[in-house]
Write an enzyme that holds these catalytic residues in place. Structure first.
Site, PDB file in Angstrom:
ATOM      1  N   HIS A 196       0.808  -1.211   0.000  1.00 52.45           N
ATOM      2  CA  HIS A 196       0.000   0.000   0.000  1.00 52.45           C
ATOM      3  C   HIS A 196       0.839   1.257   0.000  1.00 52.45           C
ATOM      4  O   HIS A 196       0.590   2.173  -0.766  1.00 52.45           O
ATOM      5  CB  HIS A 196      -1.043   0.043   1.106  1.00 52.45           C
ATOM      6  CG  HIS A 196      -2.032   1.127   0.775  1.00 52.45           C
ATOM      7  ND1 HIS A 196      -2.924   1.003  -0.270  1.00 52.45           N
ATOM      8  CD2 HIS A 196      -2.174   2.383   1.221  1.00 52.45           C
ATOM      9  CE1 HIS A 196      -3.591   2.128  -0.417  1.00 52.45           C
ATOM     10  NE2 HIS A 196      -3.163   2.980   0.460  1.00 52.45           N
ATOM     11  N   TYR A 223       1.982   5.575  -2.136  1.00 52.29           N
ATOM     12  CA  TYR A 223       2.308   6.939  -1.701  1.00 52.29           C
ATOM     13  C   TYR A 223       3.695   7.342  -2.158  1.00 52.29           C
ATOM     14  O   TYR A 223       3.975   8.520  -2.353  1.00 52.29           O
ATOM     15  CB  TYR A 223       2.110   7.067  -0.188  1.00 52.29           C
ATOM     16  CG  TYR A 223       0.663   6.880   0.134  1.00 52.29           C
ATOM     17  CD1 TYR A 223      -0.247   7.909  -0.086  1.00 52.29           C
ATOM     18  CD2 TYR A 223       0.168   5.665   0.565  1.00 52.29           C
ATOM     19  CE1 TYR A 223      -1.587   7.728   0.123  1.00 52.29           C
ATOM     20  CE2 TYR A 223      -1.181   5.476   0.786  1.00 52.29           C
ATOM     21  CZ  TYR A 223      -2.055   6.508   0.566  1.00 52.29           C
ATOM     22  OH  TYR A 223      -3.388   6.322   0.763  1.00 52.29           O
ATOM     23  N   HIS A 245      -9.487   0.780 -10.037  1.00 53.24           N
ATOM     24  CA  HIS A 245      -9.146   1.764  -9.007  1.00 53.24           C
ATOM     25  C   HIS A 245      -7.683   2.186  -9.088  1.00 53.24           C
ATOM     26  O   HIS A 245      -7.372   3.362  -9.146  1.00 53.24           O
ATOM     27  CB  HIS A 245      -9.455   1.180  -7.615  1.00 53.24           C
ATOM     28  CG  HIS A 245      -8.877   1.982  -6.501  1.00 53.24           C
ATOM     29  ND1 HIS A 245      -9.395   3.202  -6.121  1.00 53.24           N
ATOM     30  CD2 HIS A 245      -7.803   1.773  -5.691  1.00 53.24           C
ATOM     31  CE1 HIS A 245      -8.671   3.694  -5.126  1.00 53.24           C
ATOM     32  NE2 HIS A 245      -7.696   2.841  -4.856  1.00 53.24           N
ATOM     33  N   PHE A 246      -6.774   1.201  -9.096  1.00 56.28           N
ATOM     34  CA  PHE A 246      -5.382   1.670  -9.025  1.00 56.28           C
ATOM     35  C   PHE A 246      -4.871   2.181 -10.364  1.00 56.28           C
ATOM     36  O   PHE A 246      -3.941   2.980 -10.392  1.00 56.28           O
ATOM     37  CB  PHE A 246      -4.453   0.652  -8.357  1.00 56.28           C
ATOM     38  CG  PHE A 246      -4.165  -0.614  -9.117  1.00 56.28           C
ATOM     39  CD1 PHE A 246      -3.363  -0.611 -10.233  1.00 56.28           C
ATOM     40  CD2 PHE A 246      -4.669  -1.822  -8.657  1.00 56.28           C
ATOM     41  CE1 PHE A 246      -3.085  -1.785 -10.906  1.00 56.28           C
ATOM     42  CE2 PHE A 246      -4.394  -2.998  -9.327  1.00 56.28           C
ATOM     43  CZ  PHE A 246      -3.601  -2.979 -10.459  1.00 56.28           C
ATOM     44  N   HIS A 247      -5.518   1.793 -11.464  1.00 56.14           N
ATOM     45  CA  HIS A 247      -5.130   2.436 -12.722  1.00 56.14           C
ATOM     46  C   HIS A 247      -5.588   3.892 -12.737  1.00 56.14           C
ATOM     47  O   HIS A 247      -4.880   4.759 -13.240  1.00 56.14           O
ATOM     48  CB  HIS A 247      -5.695   1.668 -13.917  1.00 56.14           C
ATOM     49  CG  HIS A 247      -4.848   0.501 -14.314  1.00 56.14           C
ATOM     50  ND1 HIS A 247      -4.942  -0.731 -13.711  1.00 56.14           N
ATOM     51  CD2 HIS A 247      -3.836   0.372 -15.231  1.00 56.14           C
ATOM     52  CE1 HIS A 247      -4.052  -1.563 -14.246  1.00 56.14           C
ATOM     53  NE2 HIS A 247      -3.365  -0.918 -15.158  1.00 56.14           N
ATOM     54  N   ARG A 274     -10.226 -10.725 -11.438  1.00 58.19           N
ATOM     55  CA  ARG A 274      -9.026 -10.123 -12.041  1.00 58.19           C
ATOM     56  C   ARG A 274      -8.182 -11.171 -12.744  1.00 58.19           C
ATOM     57  O   ARG A 274      -8.246 -12.344 -12.444  1.00 58.19           O
ATOM     58  CB  ARG A 274      -8.145  -9.544 -10.934  1.00 58.19           C
ATOM     59  CG  ARG A 274      -8.626  -8.310 -10.333  1.00 58.19           C
ATOM     60  CD  ARG A 274      -7.772  -7.995  -9.117  1.00 58.19           C
ATOM     61  NE  ARG A 274      -6.452  -7.505  -9.501  1.00 58.19           N
ATOM     62  CZ  ARG A 274      -5.544  -7.118  -8.622  1.00 58.19           C
ATOM     63  NH1 ARG A 274      -5.801  -7.177  -7.345  1.00 58.19           N
ATOM     64  NH2 ARG A 274      -4.379  -6.677  -9.028  1.00 58.19           N
ATOM     65  N   ARG A 275      -7.322 -10.693 -13.615  1.00 57.90           N
ATOM     66  CA  ARG A 275      -6.162 -11.422 -14.099  1.00 57.90           C
ATOM     67  C   ARG A 275      -6.482 -12.761 -14.723  1.00 57.90           C
ATOM     68  O   ARG A 275      -5.881 -13.777 -14.399  1.00 57.90           O
ATOM     69  CB  ARG A 275      -5.196 -11.635 -12.932  1.00 57.90           C
ATOM     70  CG  ARG A 275      -4.623 -10.332 -12.445  1.00 57.90           C
ATOM     71  CD  ARG A 275      -3.981 -10.504 -11.114  1.00 57.90           C
ATOM     72  NE  ARG A 275      -3.007  -9.441 -10.866  1.00 57.90           N
ATOM     73  CZ  ARG A 275      -2.373  -9.281  -9.734  1.00 57.90           C
ATOM     74  NH1 ARG A 275      -2.579 -10.108  -8.746  1.00 57.90           N
ATOM     75  NH2 ARG A 275      -1.517  -8.313  -9.578  1.00 57.90           N
TER      76      ARG A 275
END
Lengths: 540, 270, 187
Positions: A215, A219, A366-368, A429-430
């Protein structure tokens, strides 16, 4: 004062070259698993490509950007040449060699374990060794940033650390500590098994170690973007930083709370106790605070710029902003994507809401959106802003830059919004392909196809970006003047706590001990939780 | 602005930062370790200490549920990447001697002329597991069972080592340039069929699974039908029966013939 | 009023605005975290309460996850326990049956690598990590079929790892479980 131009350019060029390579893979993956393509004739290629895409985009590309930008910040904001340039080159080459070393087994299909490793799946040891080299290379940068700040402080007693450098060093410390989780997993758990010295591995423990990194690494990716928000954007649009203090507090908050929250990635894991999941969930909520503070400060800084340009009225000033300035466009797009992505993040942070989208395509969406969208679009802005100073050549393709940023923004929205949607429908996913002919999956086909189109828009934008940089490299020479960062509206007052890190690092480490200590210690000490390794693509 | 002055309880920032952090931690810990366990409907806590332990994730010893009546036709072999144990130095030689009695069906070089499986170059784990299953009765075959009954643990390990050591010679099967059928490369996801190739060669290999390239079509087909009908049950937790049960007869035919037609030197994962 | 006074005033105003915004931000976060905690405790599913281990390579030999013990079991208290194994590359049972409007407890584990346990259209979603038992309660309010894909990459055959969950009426479940220790559907 930019004296290490070659060093910084090398970092950026390598970063954007590997980015282009991984972007092509990404677009190809979106395409082959969509209904626009028949089922791939060897699903293993898909996972190979996915491993390469994730490894490059997650570990190599942002690390190089943070490092190159970090060296630039050090020289410009401290006003002195980089100390330890040779070491910096050593770090660069470690990363280059590590990236190649990791990619060779992946390309040969001997390490299709995805960038998240997933033990007890075990691939070729050189894949992991390559990643270790990348991390070691980046740790050289961490050390150099710390040393440069120390040297400057020695020569400038009683002067406040310039904000860009303060944030940069905070980011480097965050990365140093964040990378420890995956480093422990690789060195203590995976590599001995990959080299055949041991045949069992504690999969639960390695997931906990990885969450330590997974995580907070976000950042670390975010740091250059936030530094650009605070110290490039106001200057580029003719304004000032609204609050230097608030900026420092935001970066400090990231340093302290970005890391001990990683277990929200293991909400659904059976090896972690519910109490620790609860604590991590609460601390995850806390990490929204620095982002909210940043949103306020940046909006206020932008408003200052608008009013200095003659903007009036409660909202009328928005029209007075320099909307044709690529940096202005980038930050606006970035904020929109950060807003949507952040809202999605609030869903992930809650155990109950997370359980309906955990490990579905929602997560990838989300993370893209956050990383590929909000963060990477500011990497583009950083490159555009620094390029004339690094190359000493004019950068006149403003129209192309605007088109590129628009394409990236539109492409990211077209890619990730349908992606979130199919995640809510439960699409896992994946997977290399899906049977869209099945009535239960057919409703997802249109969204997936749309996503794939978005992938190609992103690819076009990424290639355009590289083209703009290449053209600038061949443009006529022109002196861009001295590079500088934005100044604060009110000059910073020297507060020791906001100019040093000891307290904040102590809190970061302390929270790691409280939030991770017991789960790690318990699993590490138990013998019965190790399971046999499952080797992929290698001699069984 | 020395860093020491910040790291001291006399500094207001220090007091506030440590206080707030500790406060948040204590509050969330109380929520997570006390409030939450008591609020969980399916958790019967035996007091505060038990509540804290359960929330902290203290490992509970596995529940020992009494199993149902044991099925003799299920395997008793434990398959891991460490199977079989490291062979003795003379394992291959000893295995070669033992293998003379296998040559009638499996061929003197481990390549069969009689629609029995080719063993030359087969994974040691796969051979060992099947021998063990024949011995325990988990797998039954009129010819194999009597042979396997008298094999010792060491015999089975040595046979596995010997056959694994033999080169994968091309069999007596015609090599054809046929594209792989969809069932081998893609499976049928909605029927829960993973590609055959993800365990048996062509894409990847799974420990304990045999590679199938060049194996006699009649043999592979017969085994798939045996798995589908439940006649053969020595696959761990139904991993083969789950697949074979849902394959159509045409798919079984296609997969068997395609694997048989492949040159046995096509090894992707070794 | 001198220029410096004006600057100091402006700085004070800026600080006040900042403080307000910071307070508002903290309030937003406290409300969000509070809502999540409240919903968790009073309304929705909770994380698995206890950590349980199991030896993955021998689950087929003894204990709770032997083949004969997999499937749905009607418990004396009227609830149903479903035991399942996720392995490369299928779930056993491949088709699970549960009655509607009944408390159901899924207990599952993996003998090899990490798999995912996701029932589409519900919030049943957990990880199967080898070495540990995953447990998740559920209650289905409508009859019908759900797809159950493995949601975690588990190797090259991952894309083929799909199972089904069939929700049937309570009568039908009773009929199916009459005379059977464990129930599963074959289709």
């Amino acid at each position: 004062m930019l004296t290490s131009r070659r060093l910084i350019l090398a970092h950026f060029w390598l970063a954007f070259a590997v980015f282009g390579f991984a972007l092509v893979l990404g677009a190809w993956q979106m395409f082959v698993r969509s209904p626009l393509h028949t089922w791939i004739s060897n699903p293993e290629w898909y996972y190979r490509s996915l491993t390469a895409h994730g490894t490059v985009m997650g570990y190599v590309f942002p690390t190089l950007v943070a490092m190159g930008f970090g060296y630039a910040i050090s020289e410009v904001s401290l006003g002195r040449p980089l100390v330890g340039r040779r070491w910096a080159w050593a770090g660069f080459w470690l990363i280059a060699v590590g990236a190649v070393m990791a990619m060779i087994p992946v390309a040969l299909g001997r390490a299709s374990v995805l960038y998240t490793f997933y033990p007890p799946l075990i691939g070729n040891p050189f894949y992991y060794l390559g990643i270790v080299l990348v991390v070691v290379g980046s740790w050289i940068w961490v050390a150099l940033m710390s040393i440069n700040l120390r040297v400057w402080k020695r020569d400038n007693p009683g002067v406040a650390v310039p904000l860009p450098m303060f944030a940069n060093v905070a980011g480097s410390y965050l990365w140093a500590w964040t990378a420890v989780g995956a480093a422990l997993e690789l060195l203590l758990q995976i590599l001995p098994v990959a080299f055949g010295l041991r045949s069992t591995i504690d999969a639960g423990l390695s997931r906990v170690f990885f969450s330590w990194t997974l995580h907070a690494i976000v950042y670390f990716w975010l740091m250059p973007t936030y530094i650009a928000y605070y110290t490039i954007v106001p200057r580029a649009i003719g304004g000032k930083i609204y609050s230097d203090t608030m900026a420092r507090i935001s970066f400090i908050l990231f340093l302290v709370v970005a890391m001990p929250i990683g277990m929200h990635h293991t909400f659904a894991d059976p090896q972690v106790g519910a109490g620790f999941k609860f604590i991590h969930s609460a601390f995850t909520a806390l990490v929204a605070l620095p982002t909210l503070l940043t949103v306020f400060t940046i909006c206020a800084s932008v408003e200052i710029a608008a009013r200095m340009r003659g903007g009036r009225g409660p909202f009328g000033w928005i029209g007075a902003l320099p909307w044709s300035n690529p940096i202005m466009m980038a930050v606006a797009f970035s904020f929109v994507m950060l807003g949507f992505g952040g809202a999605g993040g609030l869903v992930n942070m809650s155990y109950q809401l997370d359980s309906s989208i955990h490990n579905t395509q929602w997560i990838t969406g989300h993370f893209h959106l956050i990383f590929g969208g909000a963060i990477v679009i500011m990497y583009f802005a950083i490159a555009y802003d620094l390029w004339p100073h690094l190359t000493g050549r004019a950068m006149r393709d403003l129209r192309l830059m605007r088109v590129q940023l628009w394409l990236w923004f539109v492409g990211m929205i077209v890619t990730t919004f349908p992606w979130h949607w199919v995640g809510i429908l439960g699409m896992p996913r994946r997977m290399a392909y899906y049977d869209y002919a099945d009535p239960a999956i057919a409703p997802q086909a249109l969204s997936v196809a749309l996503s794939a189109v978005g992938g190609f828009i992103l690819l076009a934008s990424g290639l355009l970006f590289i083209l703009v940089l290449l053209r600038a490299q061949r443009a006529p020479r022109e002196d861009a003047g001295a590079y500088r960062f934005a100044a604060a509206l009110h000059p910073p007052v020297l507060t020791p706590a906001l100019n040093s890190y000891a307290l904040w690092i102590a809190l970061m480490v302390g929270l790691t001990v409280t939030n991770y200590g017991f789960p790690i210690a318990q699993l590490a000490l138990r013998q019965d939780t190790s399971v046999p390794a499952v080797y992929v693509g290698a001699d069984p | 602005m020395s860093e020491d002055s910040v790291l001291s309880p006399r500094n207001a920032w220090f007091r506030r930062a440590v206080g707030v952090t500790a406060g948040i931690f204590v509050a969330t810990a109380l929520g997570g370790f006390v409030l939450l366990p008591y609020a969980q409907p399916d958790l019967k806590v035996a007091g505060l200490w038990d509540a804290i332990c359960s929330a902290a994730g203290v490992v509970r010893t596995p529940s020992a549920q009494a199993p149902a009546e044991p099925d003799a036709r299920l395997t008793k072999v434990v398959v891991t990447s460490a199977l079989p144990a490291t062979p003795a130095p003379d394992a291959i030689g000893r295995g070669a001697t033992l293998a003379q009695q296998c040559a009638i069906c499996h061929g003197p070089t481990g390549v069969s002329r009689a629609d029995s499986p080719n063993l030359a170059g087969q994974y040691a784990a796969a051979i060992y597991k099947q021998l063990m299953d024949f011995k325990t009765g988990a797998r039954v075959n009129a010819v194999m069972t009597p042979f396997a009954k008298d094999l010792s643990e060491r015999d089975m390990q040595d046979l596995a080592s010997y056959y694994a050591f033999l080169p994968r010679l091309p069999g007596y099967h015609p090599v054809q340039e046929k594209p792989a059928p969809r069932i081998v490369i893609n499976g049928a996801p909605m029927r829960g069929i993973a590609p055959c190739g993800s365990c048996h060669g062509a894409l990847d290999n799974k420990t304990g699974s045999p590679w199938l390239e060049g194996q006699p079509a009649a043999y592979v087909k017969a085994q798939l039908f045996a798995f589908a009908s439940g006649e053969r049950r020595n696959d761990i937790s139904q991993q083969m029966r789950n697949i074979a049960r849902r394959m159509t007869p045409e798919e079984i035919q296609l997969a068997s013939e395609w694997y048989a037609s492949q040159p046995s030197t096509t090894i992707h994962t070794n | 009023m001198t220029v410096e006074d004006h600057d100091i005033d402006a700085a004070r105003v800026a600080e006040r605005v900042e403080r307000r915004w910071a307070t508002l931000s903290i309030a937003i976060i406290v409300v969000l975290a509070g809502a999540a905690a409240f919903a968790g405790i009073h309304k929705a599913t909770m994380p698995q309460a206890r950590v349980e281990t199991v030896e993955p390579q021998t689950i087929h030999l003894s204990g709770e996850f032997t083949e004969a013990n997999l499937g749905s079991a009607a418990e004396p208290d009227g609830s149903v326990t479903v035991r399942a194994v996720g392995q490369q590359y299928s779930f056993t049972p491949q088709c699970m049956v549960v009655p509607v409007d009944t408390p159901v407890l899924f207990r599952a584990t993996s003998p090899d690598v990490v798999h995912g346990f996701l029932i589409q259209g519900t919030n049943v979603n957990t990880m199967l990590v080898p070495g540990y038992v995953s447990q998740i309660p559920a209650r289905f309010s409508r009859t019908g079929d759900h797809l159950m894909p493995c949601q975690e990459f588990c190797g090259v055959g991952h894309e083929g790892m799909w199972a089904k969950v069939k929700v049937v009426t309570r009568d039908e479940f009773l009929r199916m479980s009459a005379g059977n220790r464990r129930v599963a559907c074959v289709d």
